[in-house]
Design an enzyme around this catalytic site. Structure first.
Site, PDB file in Angstrom:
ATOM      1  N   GLY A  42      -2.009  11.110  13.295  1.00  0.00           N
ATOM      2  CA  GLY A  42      -0.869  10.565  12.561  1.00  0.00           C
ATOM      3  C   GLY A  42       0.255  10.032  13.430  1.00  0.00           C
ATOM      4  O   GLY A  42       1.412  10.054  13.011  1.00  0.00           O
ATOM      5  N   ASN A  88       0.879   6.936  14.105  1.00  0.00           N
ATOM      6  CA  ASN A  88       1.488   5.789  13.408  1.00  0.00           C
ATOM      7  C   ASN A  88       2.373   6.248  12.258  1.00  0.00           C
ATOM      8  O   ASN A  88       3.430   5.669  12.011  1.00  0.00           O
ATOM      9  CB  ASN A  88       0.399   4.834  12.903  1.00  0.00           C
ATOM     10  CG  ASN A  88      -0.014   3.850  13.978  1.00  0.00           C
ATOM     11  OD1 ASN A  88       0.756   2.971  14.345  1.00  0.00           O
ATOM     12  ND2 ASN A  88      -1.210   4.030  14.513  1.00  0.00           N
ATOM     13  N   ARG A  93     -11.387   6.134   5.913  1.00  0.00           N
ATOM     14  CA  ARG A  93     -12.351   6.093   4.808  1.00  0.00           C
ATOM     15  C   ARG A  93     -12.484   4.660   4.330  1.00  0.00           C
ATOM     16  O   ARG A  93     -11.480   3.935   4.232  1.00  0.00           O
ATOM     17  CB  ARG A  93     -11.862   6.949   3.625  1.00  0.00           C
ATOM     18  CG  ARG A  93     -11.731   8.414   3.902  1.00  0.00           C
ATOM     19  CD  ARG A  93     -13.050   9.135   3.954  1.00  0.00           C
ATOM     20  NE  ARG A  93     -13.873   8.908   2.775  1.00  0.00           N
ATOM     21  CZ  ARG A  93     -15.141   9.314   2.680  1.00  0.00           C
ATOM     22  NH1 ARG A  93     -15.723   9.937   3.689  1.00  0.00           N
ATOM     23  NH2 ARG A  93     -15.831   9.074   1.585  1.00  0.00           N
ATOM     24  N   ASN A 131      -2.727  -1.855   5.901  1.00  0.00           N
ATOM     25  CA  ASN A 131      -3.503  -1.117   6.905  1.00  0.00           C
ATOM     26  C   ASN A 131      -3.092  -1.555   8.304  1.00  0.00           C
ATOM     27  O   ASN A 131      -2.659  -2.680   8.511  1.00  0.00           O
ATOM     28  CB  ASN A 131      -4.994  -1.419   6.705  1.00  0.00           C
ATOM     29  CG  ASN A 131      -5.888  -0.660   7.676  1.00  0.00           C
ATOM     30  OD1 ASN A 131      -5.699   0.542   7.892  1.00  0.00           O
ATOM     31  ND2 ASN A 131      -6.847  -1.345   8.280  1.00  0.00           N
ATOM     32  N   HIS A 149      -4.885  -1.848  12.108  1.00  0.00           N
ATOM     33  CA  HIS A 149      -6.217  -1.834  12.731  1.00  0.00           C
ATOM     34  C   HIS A 149      -6.067  -2.108  14.227  1.00  0.00           C
ATOM     35  O   HIS A 149      -5.314  -3.003  14.619  1.00  0.00           O
ATOM     36  CB  HIS A 149      -7.108  -2.891  12.075  1.00  0.00           C
ATOM     37  CG  HIS A 149      -8.505  -2.857  12.597  1.00  0.00           C
ATOM     38  ND1 HIS A 149      -9.435  -1.906  12.201  1.00  0.00           N
ATOM     39  CD2 HIS A 149      -9.128  -3.626  13.522  1.00  0.00           C
ATOM     40  CE1 HIS A 149     -10.564  -2.101  12.853  1.00  0.00           C
ATOM     41  NE2 HIS A 149     -10.404  -3.140  13.659  1.00  0.00           N
ATOM     42  N   LEU A 195     -13.749  -5.422   4.096  1.00  0.00           N
ATOM     43  CA  LEU A 195     -13.267  -4.471   5.107  1.00  0.00           C
ATOM     44  C   LEU A 195     -12.642  -5.167   6.331  1.00  0.00           C
ATOM     45  O   LEU A 195     -13.289  -6.007   6.962  1.00  0.00           O
ATOM     46  CB  LEU A 195     -14.426  -3.570   5.567  1.00  0.00           C
ATOM     47  CG  LEU A 195     -14.062  -2.485   6.584  1.00  0.00           C
ATOM     48  CD1 LEU A 195     -13.235  -1.392   5.940  1.00  0.00           C
ATOM     49  CD2 LEU A 195     -15.319  -1.908   7.222  1.00  0.00           C
ATOM     50  N   GLU A 232       1.138  -0.680  18.355  1.00  0.00           N
ATOM     51  CA  GLU A 232       0.988  -0.322  16.932  1.00  0.00           C
ATOM     52  C   GLU A 232       2.275   0.319  16.434  1.00  0.00           C
ATOM     53  O   GLU A 232       2.755   0.036  15.335  1.00  0.00           O
ATOM     54  CB  GLU A 232      -0.173   0.663  16.746  1.00  0.00           C
ATOM     55  CG  GLU A 232      -1.538   0.075  17.047  1.00  0.00           C
ATOM     56  CD  GLU A 232      -2.687   1.028  16.692  1.00  0.00           C
ATOM     57  OE1 GLU A 232      -2.594   1.718  15.675  1.00  0.00           O
ATOM     58  OE2 GLU A 232      -3.677   1.067  17.451  1.00  0.00           O
TER      59      GLU A 232
HETATM   60  C1  GAR Z   1      -4.860   3.960  15.161  1.00  0.00           C
HETATM   61  O1  GAR Z   1      -5.193   3.373  16.393  1.00  0.00           O
HETATM   62  C2  GAR Z   1      -5.194   3.017  14.021  1.00  0.00           C
HETATM   63  O2  GAR Z   1      -4.978   1.680  14.344  1.00  0.00           O
HETATM   64  C3  GAR Z   1      -6.657   3.303  13.814  1.00  0.00           C
HETATM   65  O3  GAR Z   1      -6.781   4.695  13.963  1.00  0.00           O
HETATM   66  C4  GAR Z   1      -5.782   5.153  14.868  1.00  0.00           C
HETATM   67  C5  GAR Z   1      -5.041   6.276  14.192  1.00  0.00           C
HETATM   68  O4  GAR Z   1      -4.155   6.876  15.072  1.00  0.00           O
HETATM   69  N1  GAR Z   1      -7.104   2.853  12.544  1.00  0.00           N
HETATM   70  C6  GAR Z   1      -8.326   2.382  12.325  1.00  0.00           C
HETATM   71  O5  GAR Z   1      -9.172   2.329  13.178  1.00  0.00           O
HETATM   72  C7  GAR Z   1      -8.573   1.951  10.894  1.00  0.00           C
HETATM   73  N2  GAR Z   1      -9.754   1.139  10.845  1.00  0.00           N
HETATM   74  P1  GAR Z   1      -2.944   7.741  14.530  1.00  0.00           P
HETATM   75  O6  GAR Z   1      -3.562   8.784  13.598  1.00  0.00           O
HETATM   76  O7  GAR Z   1      -2.372   8.377  15.758  1.00  0.00           O
HETATM   77  O8  GAR Z   1      -2.010   6.831  13.829  1.00  0.00           O
END
Ligand code: GAR
Length: 212
Positions: A12, A14, A87, A103, A105, A140, A170
């Site tokens: 978490g 982000n 998910r 979202n 990514h 997706l 991010e």
């Molecule tokens: C982040 O890098 C996000 O961009 C990615 O998962 C990570 C979560 O990190 N999301 C994906 O790959 C979605 N397809 P976090 O839990 O530290 O935010």
């Protein structure tokens, strides 16, 4: 003030970047599909209501998504933010939140949809990689793009190093995107395009490797 629900599956970071900045929106809840998601503790410490809807308690995607939507809708969100929510969501869930589901990514979409984005970018030898915030559509990782950040890929880069540098970006672009949405400066049009009032200077460029 807009109401925001954040969905997470893991650490978490982000979500933390959203909780620790001024968004001009109210974070109504953080919801995870995993009870052991590290980010839940952080949300609790910050006084944000949390909930867990475990995909393991549901026989298929449709029933999980329906249960998840019921919990989300209890918080009456203007926006539902996927912050590392790992998910795949059904088309009916995505359609229910049309124009309100966002979202982040870890790639410059439409390159490297799906998983292992940093390793695949390194294997391909790209010189520029990055991250994308976009509206979610049933296709997706292909929804209309709000903002992207690019980083240079270094000659001796590692997956860990590259992912850390992308993650840093991010944490900059995600709060910015949500701030724009909360201020009605960015929205999804009825034709499915991003309508934006944000000015982009025409000379913004990242060249990698750098020119001499
Ligand atoms: C982040 O890098 C996000 O961009 C990615 O998962 C990570 C979560 O990190 N999301 C994906 O790959 C979605 N397809 P976090 O839990 O530290 O935010």
């Amino acid at each position: 003030m807009k109401n925001i629900v954040i969905l997470i599956s893991g650490r978490g970071s982000n979500m933390q970047s959203l909780l620790t900045t001024s968004l001009n929106g109210r974070i109504a809840a953080v919801i995870s599909n995993k009870a052991d998601a590290g980010g839940l503790a952080f949300a609790n410490e910050h006084g944000i209501p949390t909930a867990v809807v475990s995909h393991r308690d549901h026989p298929d995607r449709a029933s999980f998504d329906a249960a998840l939507a019921q919990v989300i809708d209890g918080f009456q969100p203007d926006f539902v933010i996927l912050a590392g929510f790992m998910r795949i969501l059904t088309a009916s869930f995505v359609t229910h939140y049309h124009g309100r589901l966002i979202n982040i990514h870890p790639s410059l979409l439409p390159s490297y949809t799906g998983l292992n984005t940093h390793a695949r970018a390194l294997a391909d030898g790209v010189k520029i990689h990055g991250c994308t915030v976009h509206f979610v559509t049933p296709d997706l990782d292909h929804g209309p793009i709000i903002i992207q950040a690019a980083v240079a890929v270094l000659p001796d880069d590692t997956e860990a190093g590259l992912s850390a540098r992308v993650l840093q970006e991010e944490h900059r672009i995600f709060p910015q995107a949500i701030r724009w949405l909360c201020a009605d400066q960015v929205a999804l049009s009825s034709e499915g395009r991003v309508v934006s009032r944000i000015h982009t200077p025409p000379n913004l460029a990242l060249i990698s490797p750098a020119l001499e």
